[in-house]
Scaffold this motif. Structure first.
Motif, PDB file in Angstrom:
ATOM      1  N   MET A   1       0.657  -1.174  -0.092  1.00  0.00           N
ATOM      2  CA  MET A   1       0.045  -0.155  -0.058  1.00  0.00           C
ATOM      3  C   MET A   1       0.868   1.166   0.151  1.00  0.00           C
ATOM      4  SD  MET A   1      -3.319   0.918   2.457  1.00  0.00           S
ATOM      5  CE  MET A   1      -2.951   0.020   3.664  1.00  0.00           C
ATOM      6  N   SER A   2       0.616   2.453  -0.839  1.00  0.00           N
ATOM      7  CA  SER A   2       1.342   3.451  -0.976  1.00  0.00           C
ATOM      8  C   SER A   2       0.934   4.661  -0.237  1.00  0.00           C
ATOM      9  CB  SER A   2       1.565   3.722  -2.548  1.00  0.00           C
ATOM     10  OG  SER A   2       2.294   5.093  -2.682  1.00  0.00           O
ATOM     11  N   ASN A   3       1.897   5.255   0.393  1.00  0.00           N
ATOM     12  CA  ASN A   3       1.329   6.294   1.287  1.00  0.00           C
ATOM     13  C   ASN A   3       1.981   7.522   0.834  1.00  0.00           C
ATOM     14  OD1 ASN A   3       0.015   5.104   3.166  1.00  0.00           O
ATOM     15  ND2 ASN A   3       1.680   4.828   4.450  1.00  0.00           N
ATOM     16  N   ALA A   4       2.120   7.444  -0.919  1.00  0.00           N
ATOM     17  CA  ALA A   4       2.554   8.601  -1.557  1.00  0.00           C
ATOM     18  C   ALA A   4       1.628   9.971  -1.340  1.00  0.00           C
ATOM     19  CB  ALA A   4       2.974   8.336  -3.024  1.00  0.00           C
ATOM     20  N   VAL A   5       2.274  10.988  -1.306  1.00  0.00           N
ATOM     21  CA  VAL A   5       1.591  12.265  -1.145  1.00  0.00           C
ATOM     22  C   VAL A   5       1.406  12.674  -2.431  1.00  0.00           C
ATOM     23  CG1 VAL A   5       1.792  14.567  -0.631  1.00  0.00           C
ATOM     24  CG2 VAL A   5       2.584  13.028   1.125  1.00  0.00           C
TER      25      VAL A   5
END
Length: 148
Positions: A1-5
């Motif tokens: 799961m990506s937490n990219a802003v």
């Protein structure tokens, strides 16, 4: 799961349209290309012209003040001097007052190249200033000096 802003594209457009640094860089690159092309017939780039012009003084300057004038460190200045020295246009000598320091001067051939470049610079610069609003660069120079 990506937490990219995610940065909104609107922010990209805002930076593109308002960033003084970006606009200064773009203008600097365009000016560099313009003067590089104009000075090519005498074998100089715009940076070399500025460097050689900074050496056109009554007495050979030390490296420190030249580097400061050109807003570069001494290592970068040394690298920029090497091709001019190889062409025989610049001399680098030991400072007799401080043997650790170096003095920079134009050779006779370097002065001749610079003299040939000055009319090219003058005409290119005049055309550039004529293209500016109100036909002069005084305000632009003032603004740039305030930022420098």
């Amino acid at each position: 799961m990506s937490n990219a802003v995610e940065i909104p594209f609107a922010t990209t457009l805002l930076v593109r349209d308002t960033c003084l640094c970006l606009h200064a860089q773009r203008a600097a690159r365009a000016l560099a290309r313009l003067f590089d092309e104009a000075l090519r017939p005498v074998g100089l780039t715009n940076g070399q012209f500025s460097l050689m012009m900074s050496l056109n003084r009554p007495e050979p300057p030390p490296m420190g003040p030249v580097a400061k004038l050109l807003a570069m460190d001494q290592t970068t200045l040394t690298a920029a001097l090497k091709p001019l020295q190889r062409k025989g246009w610049v001399d680098i000598t030991t400072n007799p007052r401080d043997r650790r320091g170096r003095l920079l001067s134009l050779t006779a051939e370097g002065k001749a190249v610079l003299a040939a470049a000055v009319p090219i610079w003058e005409s290119t610069h005049k055309a550039l200033e004529d293209a500016l609003p109100d036909g002069n660069g005084h305000r632009l120079r003032q603004d740039l000096l305030a930022l420098a």
